[in-house]
Write a protein that holds these residues in place. Sequence first.
Motif, PDB file in Angstrom:
ATOM      1  N   PHE A 144     -75.725  32.178 -29.261  1.00 54.94           N
ATOM      2  CA  PHE A 144     -74.690  32.138 -30.295  1.00 54.94           C
ATOM      3  C   PHE A 144     -73.397  32.699 -29.715  1.00 54.94           C
ATOM      4  CE2 PHE A 144     -72.290  34.423 -33.580  1.00 54.94           C
ATOM      5  CZ  PHE A 144     -72.105  33.425 -34.527  1.00 54.94           C
ATOM      6  N   VAL A 145     -72.311  31.948 -29.853  1.00 57.42           N
ATOM      7  CA  VAL A 145     -71.010  32.392 -29.354  1.00 57.42           C
ATOM      8  C   VAL A 145     -69.958  32.100 -30.412  1.00 57.42           C
ATOM      9  CG1 VAL A 145     -69.264  32.102 -27.552  1.00 57.42           C
ATOM     10  CG2 VAL A 145     -71.691  31.897 -26.964  1.00 57.42           C
ATOM     11  N   LYS A 146     -69.115  33.087 -30.685  1.00 54.75           N
ATOM     12  CA  LYS A 146     -68.065  32.878 -31.673  1.00 54.75           C
ATOM     13  C   LYS A 146     -66.830  33.677 -31.270  1.00 54.75           C
ATOM     14  CE  LYS A 146     -67.272  32.346 -36.484  1.00 54.75           C
ATOM     15  NZ  LYS A 146     -67.856  31.963 -37.693  1.00 54.75           N
ATOM     16  N   PHE A 147     -65.672  33.065 -31.439  1.00 54.54           N
ATOM     17  CA  PHE A 147     -64.396  33.724 -31.186  1.00 54.54           C
ATOM     18  C   PHE A 147     -63.704  33.870 -32.528  1.00 54.54           C
ATOM     19  CE2 PHE A 147     -65.543  31.148 -27.523  1.00 54.54           C
ATOM     20  CZ  PHE A 147     -65.626  32.131 -26.555  1.00 54.54           C
ATOM     21  N   VAL A 148     -63.350  35.112 -32.890  1.00 55.44           N
ATOM     22  CA  VAL A 148     -62.827  35.336 -34.234  1.00 55.44           C
ATOM     23  C   VAL A 148     -61.591  36.218 -34.240  1.00 55.44           C
ATOM     24  CG1 VAL A 148     -65.056  35.073 -35.380  1.00 55.44           C
ATOM     25  CG2 VAL A 148     -64.362  37.319 -34.630  1.00 55.44           C
ATOM     26  N   LYS A 149     -60.728  35.922 -35.181  1.00 57.91           N
ATOM     27  CA  LYS A 149     -59.638  36.840 -35.539  1.00 57.91           C
ATOM     28  C   LYS A 149     -60.107  37.464 -36.842  1.00 57.91           C
ATOM     29  CE  LYS A 149     -54.734  37.227 -36.506  1.00 57.91           C
ATOM     30  NZ  LYS A 149     -54.245  38.133 -35.495  1.00 57.91           N
ATOM     31  N   LEU A 150     -60.255  38.758 -36.841  1.00 67.87           N
ATOM     32  CA  LEU A 150     -60.805  39.441 -38.000  1.00 67.87           C
ATOM     33  C   LEU A 150     -59.826  39.436 -39.168  1.00 67.87           C
ATOM     34  CD1 LEU A 150     -62.378  42.489 -36.175  1.00 67.87           C
ATOM     35  CD2 LEU A 150     -63.506  40.400 -36.913  1.00 67.87           C
ATOM     36  N   ASN A 151     -60.375  39.367 -40.364  1.00 66.34           N
ATOM     37  CA  ASN A 151     -59.550  39.426 -41.578  1.00 66.34           C
ATOM     38  C   ASN A 151     -58.775  40.740 -41.652  1.00 66.34           C
ATOM     39  OD1 ASN A 151     -60.489  36.931 -42.438  1.00 66.34           O
ATOM     40  ND2 ASN A 151     -62.234  37.842 -43.487  1.00 66.34           N
ATOM     41  N   SER A 152     -59.368  41.793 -41.077  1.00 66.24           N
ATOM     42  CA  SER A 152     -58.741  43.110 -41.120  1.00 66.24           C
ATOM     43  C   SER A 152     -57.647  43.291 -40.064  1.00 66.24           C
ATOM     44  CB  SER A 152     -59.798  44.202 -40.972  1.00 66.24           C
ATOM     45  OG  SER A 152     -60.617  43.943 -39.858  1.00 66.24           O
ATOM     46  N   SER A 153     -57.469  42.306 -39.184  1.00 66.37           N
ATOM     47  CA  SER A 153     -56.391  42.369 -38.182  1.00 66.37           C
ATOM     48  C   SER A 153     -55.056  42.084 -38.843  1.00 66.37           C
ATOM     49  CB  SER A 153     -56.604  41.333 -37.079  1.00 66.37           C
ATOM     50  OG  SER A 153     -57.651  41.700 -36.254  1.00 66.37           O
ATOM     51  N   LYS A 154     -54.028  42.647 -38.276  1.00 66.58           N
ATOM     52  CA  LYS A 154     -52.686  42.367 -38.789  1.00 66.58           C
ATOM     53  C   LYS A 154     -52.365  40.901 -38.520  1.00 66.58           C
ATOM     54  CE  LYS A 154     -51.219  47.072 -38.106  1.00 66.58           C
ATOM     55  NZ  LYS A 154     -50.512  48.004 -37.265  1.00 66.58           N
ATOM     56  N   ILE A 170     -64.995  63.701 -38.445  1.00 67.84           N
ATOM     57  CA  ILE A 170     -64.680  63.404 -39.838  1.00 67.84           C
ATOM     58  C   ILE A 170     -63.417  62.563 -39.860  1.00 67.84           C
ATOM     59  CG2 ILE A 170     -64.019  64.378 -42.061  1.00 67.84           C
ATOM     60  CD1 ILE A 170     -65.664  66.856 -41.232  1.00 67.84           C
ATOM     61  N   ILE A 171     -63.514  61.409 -40.465  1.00 68.26           N
ATOM     62  CA  ILE A 171     -62.365  60.534 -40.567  1.00 68.26           C
ATOM     63  C   ILE A 171     -61.848  60.616 -41.984  1.00 68.26           C
ATOM     64  CG2 ILE A 171     -61.541  58.163 -40.370  1.00 68.26           C
ATOM     65  CD1 ILE A 171     -63.739  57.764 -38.268  1.00 68.26           C
ATOM     66  N   LYS A 172     -60.685  61.222 -42.149  1.00 67.16           N
ATOM     67  CA  LYS A 172     -60.146  61.437 -43.485  1.00 67.16           C
ATOM     68  C   LYS A 172     -59.458  60.185 -44.008  1.00 67.16           C
ATOM     69  CE  LYS A 172     -59.662  66.348 -42.779  1.00 67.16           C
ATOM     70  NZ  LYS A 172     -58.800  67.466 -42.558  1.00 67.16           N
ATOM     71  N   LYS A 173     -58.737  59.528 -43.146  1.00 64.92           N
ATOM     72  CA  LYS A 173     -58.004  58.342 -43.564  1.00 64.92           C
ATOM     73  C   LYS A 173     -58.581  57.145 -42.809  1.00 64.92           C
ATOM     74  CE  LYS A 173     -53.444  56.306 -43.377  1.00 64.92           C
ATOM     75  NZ  LYS A 173     -52.124  56.390 -42.788  1.00 64.92           N
ATOM     76  N   LYS A 174     -58.952  56.120 -43.537  1.00 61.80           N
ATOM     77  CA  LYS A 174     -59.511  54.943 -42.879  1.00 61.80           C
ATOM     78  C   LYS A 174     -58.398  54.210 -42.143  1.00 61.80           C
ATOM     79  CE  LYS A 174     -63.648  53.737 -45.320  1.00 61.80           C
ATOM     80  NZ  LYS A 174     -64.391  52.680 -45.959  1.00 61.80           N
ATOM     81  N   SER A 175     -58.578  54.099 -40.841  1.00 60.60           N
ATOM     82  CA  SER A 175     -57.583  53.383 -40.055  1.00 60.60           C
ATOM     83  C   SER A 175     -57.960  51.905 -40.029  1.00 60.60           C
ATOM     84  CB  SER A 175     -57.555  53.941 -38.631  1.00 60.60           C
ATOM     85  OG  SER A 175     -58.742  53.575 -37.952  1.00 60.60           O
ATOM     86  N   ASN A 176     -57.055  51.110 -39.524  1.00 56.22           N
ATOM     87  CA  ASN A 176     -57.311  49.688 -39.379  1.00 56.22           C
ATOM     88  C   ASN A 176     -58.526  49.454 -38.479  1.00 56.22           C
ATOM     89  OD1 ASN A 176     -56.527  47.086 -40.143  1.00 56.22           O
ATOM     90  ND2 ASN A 176     -55.498  46.773 -38.188  1.00 56.22           N
ATOM     91  N   THR A 177     -58.730  50.347 -37.511  1.00 56.16           N
ATOM     92  CA  THR A 177     -59.871  50.251 -36.604  1.00 56.16           C
ATOM     93  C   THR A 177     -61.185  50.301 -37.369  1.00 56.16           C
ATOM     94  OG1 THR A 177     -58.564  51.333 -34.887  1.00 56.16           O
ATOM     95  CG2 THR A 177     -60.938  51.268 -34.558  1.00 56.16           C
ATOM     96  N   ILE A 178     -61.284  51.196 -38.331  1.00 48.98           N
ATOM     97  CA  ILE A 178     -62.507  51.305 -39.130  1.00 48.98           C
ATOM     98  C   ILE A 178     -62.785  50.003 -39.870  1.00 48.98           C
ATOM     99  CG2 ILE A 178     -63.510  52.407 -41.182  1.00 48.98           C
ATOM    100  CD1 ILE A 178     -63.878  54.089 -38.752  1.00 48.98           C
ATOM    101  N   PHE A 179     -61.761  49.381 -40.419  1.00 50.96           N
ATOM    102  CA  PHE A 179     -61.949  48.114 -41.123  1.00 50.96           C
ATOM    103  C   PHE A 179     -62.427  47.022 -40.166  1.00 50.96           C
ATOM    104  CE2 PHE A 179     -58.866  50.189 -44.054  1.00 50.96           C
ATOM    105  CZ  PHE A 179     -59.689  50.235 -45.159  1.00 50.96           C
ATOM    106  N   LYS A 180     -61.890  47.013 -38.945  1.00 49.83           N
ATOM    107  CA  LYS A 180     -62.314  46.023 -37.940  1.00 49.83           C
ATOM    108  C   LYS A 180     -63.771  46.251 -37.559  1.00 49.83           C
ATOM    109  CE  LYS A 180     -57.769  45.651 -35.865  1.00 49.83           C
ATOM    110  NZ  LYS A 180     -56.996  45.973 -34.670  1.00 49.83           N
ATOM    111  N   ILE A 181     -64.124  47.502 -37.297  1.00 47.55           N
ATOM    112  CA  ILE A 181     -65.503  47.826 -36.921  1.00 47.55           C
ATOM    113  C   ILE A 181     -66.458  47.455 -38.047  1.00 47.55           C
ATOM    114  CG2 ILE A 181     -67.095  49.727 -36.396  1.00 47.55           C
ATOM    115  CD1 ILE A 181     -64.676  51.089 -34.975  1.00 47.55           C
ATOM    116  N   SER A 182     -66.083  47.766 -39.266  1.00 45.40           N
ATOM    117  CA  SER A 182     -66.902  47.444 -40.430  1.00 45.40           C
ATOM    118  C   SER A 182     -67.109  45.933 -40.548  1.00 45.40           C
ATOM    119  CB  SER A 182     -66.234  47.994 -41.685  1.00 45.40           C
ATOM    120  OG  SER A 182     -66.921  47.591 -42.829  1.00 45.40           O
ATOM    121  N   GLU A 183     -66.045  45.181 -40.382  1.00 43.00           N
ATOM    122  CA  GLU A 183     -66.138  43.724 -40.472  1.00 43.00           C
ATOM    123  C   GLU A 183     -67.030  43.157 -39.359  1.00 43.00           C
ATOM    124  OE1 GLU A 183     -63.190  39.819 -40.488  1.00 43.00           O
ATOM    125  OE2 GLU A 183     -62.301  41.804 -40.789  1.00 43.00           O
TER     126      GLU A 183
END
Length: 185
Positions: free
Chosen positions: A159-169, A2-15
Motif C-alpha cells: 500500500f502506497v499513498k501520498f497525501v497532503k493532510l487536512n491539518s496542513s496549512k 505536557i503539551i498545553k497548547k495543541k500545535s499544528n504538529t499534534i493535529f498532523k500526527i493525530s490525522e
Amino acid sequence: MIIKKKSNTIFKISELYNKYLKRKKKKDLILIIGSGKFIWEYYLKKKISKSCKIYSIDKENFEKKNEKKNFIKIDIFSSEFFNRISKIIINKVDIIICDVCCKTTGIKEKDSLFFLKLFKILKKTILNFLSFGGILVFKYLNKCNIDKNFTKLKEKFNFVKFVKLNSSKTHSSEFYAIFSHLKCI
C-alpha cells in the motif's frame, strides 16, 4: 511531556495516526527520525500503548531523563549514522517515521539533490531496520522531484499513498508519503 497548547504538529500526527498508523499490536517497535521535542513519542505512547518501544533520532539534543537509552543524538547525514543505530537497534522495527525538516533553497535542482540524499538514507534504513509488514511514513516537500525516486520503493510495499493532510496549512508544500505492509525483501 505536557503539551498545553495543541500545535499544528499534534493535529498532523493525530490525522496520520487515525488514518494510517492504527494497529492491533500494543507492543510496536517504532523508529522516529527527526523526533524534535518528542511530540511524536508523546502522542504514540498515549495512543498505542506505554509498552511500545520508541527509538528517537535527532541531531538536536532533546533527550528526556527517562528516555536516554532510546534517544540517539546524531545527524542522519553523518557517516556514522548506520554504525551508531545498528549498535542500539537490534530487532527490526514495525514503524519508521521520518519527520526530518527538508532544507529548501527555492532552487528546485538543489532541493531535489538534498531530498535524493535523504531518500537514499531512508531506503537503506528500511532495508536494514523495517520488519516484514512494516510501515514507513515520511514528510517531503512538493517541490522535490519524487516520482523517479519512489518507483522502486513502491514495489516493496503493498500500500502506497501520498497525501497532503487536512491539518496542513493551505499554502504549505508539505506532504506525507505512507508506505504500508513491507513485502518480504
